[in-house]
Design a protein around this motif. Structure first.
Motif, PDB file in Angstrom:
ATOM      1  N   CYS A 126      -8.649  18.126   0.482  1.00 43.07           N
ATOM      2  CA  CYS A 126      -7.509  17.870   1.373  1.00 43.07           C
ATOM      3  C   CYS A 126      -6.762  16.650   0.859  1.00 43.07           C
ATOM      4  N   ALA A 127      -6.060  16.806  -0.248  1.00 45.16           N
ATOM      5  CA  ALA A 127      -5.356  15.705  -0.890  1.00 45.16           C
ATOM      6  C   ALA A 127      -4.160  15.260  -0.045  1.00 45.16           C
ATOM      7  N   LEU A 128      -3.677  14.066  -0.330  1.00 45.38           N
ATOM      8  CA  LEU A 128      -2.478  13.576   0.337  1.00 45.38           C
ATOM      9  C   LEU A 128      -1.317  14.552   0.127  1.00 45.38           C
ATOM     10  N   SER A 129      -0.635  14.887   1.214  1.00 42.48           N
ATOM     11  CA  SER A 129       0.506  15.825   1.224  1.00 42.48           C
ATOM     12  C   SER A 129       0.143  17.229   0.760  1.00 42.48           C
ATOM     13  N   SER A 130      -1.138  17.577   0.846  1.00 41.35           N
ATOM     14  CA  SER A 130      -1.550  18.945   0.526  1.00 41.35           C
ATOM     15  C   SER A 130      -1.186  19.893   1.671  1.00 41.35           C
TER      16      SER A 130
ATOM     17  N   HIS B 162      -0.432  14.071   5.681  1.00 39.66           N
ATOM     18  CA  HIS B 162       0.562  13.021   5.431  1.00 39.66           C
ATOM     19  C   HIS B 162       0.440  12.459   4.012  1.00 39.66           C
ATOM     20  N   GLY B 163       1.448  11.722   3.581  1.00 39.39           N
ATOM     21  CA  GLY B 163       1.444  11.080   2.277  1.00 39.39           C
ATOM     22  C   GLY B 163       0.724   9.745   2.291  1.00 39.39           C
ATOM     23  N   GLU B 164       0.761   9.062   1.149  1.00 35.29           N
ATOM     24  CA  GLU B 164       0.067   7.770   1.035  1.00 35.29           C
ATOM     25  C   GLU B 164       0.609   6.766   2.042  1.00 35.29           C
ATOM     26  N   VAL B 165      -0.300   5.974   2.597  1.00 35.61           N
ATOM     27  CA  VAL B 165       0.033   4.963   3.597  1.00 35.61           C
ATOM     28  C   VAL B 165       0.109   3.581   2.939  1.00 35.61           C
ATOM     29  N   PHE B 166       1.045   2.753   3.368  1.00 36.00           N
ATOM     30  CA  PHE B 166       1.120   1.364   2.897  1.00 36.00           C
ATOM     31  C   PHE B 166      -0.021   0.593   3.542  1.00 36.00           C
ATOM     32  N   ASN B 167      -0.990   0.196   2.727  1.00 36.60           N
ATOM     33  CA  ASN B 167      -2.243  -0.358   3.241  1.00 36.60           C
ATOM     34  C   ASN B 167      -2.767  -1.422   2.263  1.00 36.60           C
ATOM     35  N   PRO B 168      -2.037  -2.537   2.116  1.00 37.43           N
ATOM     36  CA  PRO B 168      -2.419  -3.523   1.103  1.00 37.43           C
ATOM     37  C   PRO B 168      -3.786  -4.154   1.340  1.00 37.43           C
ATOM     38  N   GLN B 169      -4.259  -4.177   2.585  1.00 38.96           N
ATOM     39  CA  GLN B 169      -5.574  -4.751   2.872  1.00 38.96           C
ATOM     40  C   GLN B 169      -6.700  -3.749   2.661  1.00 38.96           C
ATOM     41  N   ARG B 170      -6.340  -2.518   2.384  1.00 39.84           N
ATOM     42  CA  ARG B 170      -7.302  -1.453   2.055  1.00 39.84           C
ATOM     43  C   ARG B 170      -8.335  -1.256   3.174  1.00 39.84           C
ATOM     44  N   VAL B 171      -7.834  -1.205   4.415  1.00 43.87           N
ATOM     45  CA  VAL B 171      -8.705  -0.998   5.564  1.00 43.87           C
ATOM     46  C   VAL B 171      -8.675   0.468   5.980  1.00 43.87           C
ATOM     47  N   LEU B 172      -9.643   0.851   6.793  1.00 49.50           N
ATOM     48  CA  LEU B 172      -9.618   2.172   7.415  1.00 49.50           C
ATOM     49  C   LEU B 172      -8.705   2.050   8.638  1.00 49.50           C
ATOM     50  N   TYR B 173      -7.523   2.674   8.578  1.00 51.49           N
ATOM     51  CA  TYR B 173      -6.510   2.426   9.596  1.00 51.49           C
ATOM     52  C   TYR B 173      -6.634   3.329  10.809  1.00 51.49           C
ATOM     53  N   GLY B 174      -7.225   4.508  10.677  1.00 48.24           N
ATOM     54  CA  GLY B 174      -7.463   5.363  11.845  1.00 48.24           C
ATOM     55  C   GLY B 174      -6.223   5.568  12.688  1.00 48.24           C
ATOM     56  N   ARG B 175      -6.339   5.221  13.978  1.00 44.72           N
ATOM     57  CA  ARG B 175      -5.217   5.370  14.906  1.00 44.72           C
ATOM     58  C   ARG B 175      -4.440   4.071  15.106  1.00 44.72           C
ATOM     59  N   LEU B 176      -4.733   3.030  14.337  1.00 47.85           N
ATOM     60  CA  LEU B 176      -4.071   1.748  14.531  1.00 47.85           C
ATOM     61  C   LEU B 176      -2.566   1.869  14.300  1.00 47.85           C
ATOM     62  N   PRO B 177      -1.759   1.159  15.086  1.00 45.27           N
ATOM     63  CA  PRO B 177      -0.310   1.189  14.874  1.00 45.27           C
ATOM     64  C   PRO B 177       0.075   0.390  13.633  1.00 45.27           C
ATOM     65  N   GLY B 178       1.280   0.637  13.144  1.00 43.14           N
ATOM     66  CA  GLY B 178       1.815  -0.165  12.061  1.00 43.14           C
ATOM     67  C   GLY B 178       1.461   0.299  10.667  1.00 43.14           C
ATOM     68  N   PHE B 179       0.876   1.480  10.536  1.00 49.84           N
ATOM     69  CA  PHE B 179       0.511   1.996   9.220  1.00 49.84           C
ATOM     70  C   PHE B 179       1.399   3.202   8.890  1.00 49.84           C
ATOM     71  N   GLY B 180       2.533   2.895   8.273  1.00 49.17           N
ATOM     72  CA  GLY B 180       3.467   3.941   7.876  1.00 49.17           C
ATOM     73  C   GLY B 180       3.328   4.275   6.402  1.00 49.17           C
ATOM     74  N   LEU B 181       4.160   5.168   5.931  1.00 45.63           N
ATOM     75  CA  LEU B 181       4.098   5.604   4.545  1.00 45.63           C
ATOM     76  C   LEU B 181       4.571   4.514   3.587  1.00 45.63           C
ATOM     77  N   SER B 182       3.952   4.477   2.430  1.00 44.49           N
ATOM     78  CA  SER B 182       4.461   3.680   1.319  1.00 44.49           C
ATOM     79  C   SER B 182       5.633   4.414   0.680  1.00 44.49           C
ATOM     80  N   ASP B 183       6.292   3.757  -0.281  1.00 45.82           N
ATOM     81  CA  ASP B 183       7.358   4.451  -1.005  1.00 45.82           C
ATOM     82  C   ASP B 183       6.799   5.680  -1.724  1.00 45.82           C
ATOM     83  N   LEU B 184       5.605   5.535  -2.302  1.00 42.46           N
ATOM     84  CA  LEU B 184       4.977   6.681  -2.963  1.00 42.46           C
ATOM     85  C   LEU B 184       4.653   7.765  -1.950  1.00 42.46           C
TER      86      LEU B 184
END
Length: 215
Positions: free
Chosen positions: A178-182, A11-33
């Motif tokens: 294994c880069a983002l979107s690789s 997957h691509g970069e995730v919108f994660n302003p708190q910079r947490v390890l999101y794992g399987r948590l809901p609510g972590f979708g892609l950023s615009d980038l």
């Protein structure tokens, strides 16, 4: 006849302003980038000029969103496969490093006792087994000569890679390729998977990205 290939797309970069390890948590979708990165992966697959017969995705939001441009490019409905999901992780929702980071908290140190398993989440052997089963089951079910695309996560893709090439599953997370979107590609030859390529189509965007989702 060109052999069908199996492509593992991260997957691509995730919108994660708190910079947490999101794992399987809901609510972590892609950023615009992240959406740009996912589009770059889809463009790379299209540019290969290969037929894609089926598209599979982890059920998490970021992978389903990353599958969307591939779905549009090849006019395929993604099939959700739970086996492609991010591994469980006891550090979900935490910041790992820096002030207040989970790795500095003595209460969490028992979770670090065996990094070769790992002791904080799903065993590497389990991750590799379910990923390879998802790939081989999809290949067996395919009734065409087209490629198969699987949108998943860093650690599952890396475990599939290491298992298929015969490397030890225990590893240094800082050394993952294994880069983002690789895109990591395989062929099924005589009943066995063989790795045939790795591409980083979103590399030009990677320097701007934050990648904190896995350990």
């Amino acid at each position: 006849m060109v052999s069908a290939q199996l492509h593992l797309v991260r997957h691509g970069e995730v919108f994660n302003p708190q910079r947490v390890l999101y794992g399987r948590l809901p609510g972590f979708g892609l950023s615009d980038l992240g959406r740009e990165m996912a589009a770059a992966a889809a463009d790379d697959l299209v540019a290969r000029g290969r037929t894609v017969a089926a598209l599979y995705s982890s059920p998490l939001e970021r992978t389903r969103q990353s599958a969307e441009p591939i779905s549009r490019a090849f006019d395929l409905e993604p099939v959700i496969d739970e086996r492609l999901i991010e591994p469980t992780n006891r550090f979900e929702g935490s910041r790992l490093r820096g002030a207040g980071g989970a790795l500095r908290n003595p209460a969490n140190w028992p979770l670090l006792v065996n990094p070769w398993r790992p002791s904080w989440g799903e065993p590497f052997t389990s991750i590799a087994r379910r990923m390879i089963a998802a790939m081989t089951d999809a290949a067996s079910a395919s009734d065409s000569d087209g490629d198969l695309v699987f949108v998943s996560h860093q650690l599952p893709i890396w475990m599939a890679h290491r298992s298929i090439v015969g490397a030890r599953l225990a590893h240094d997370p800082r050394q993952r390729r294994c880069a983002l979107s690789s895109i990591t590609s395989f062929e099924l030859q005589n009943g066995r998977l063989h790795e045939v390529g790795y591409a980083d189509p979103a590399a030009r965007l990677g320097a701007q990205a934050t990648d904190l989702g896995a350990v």
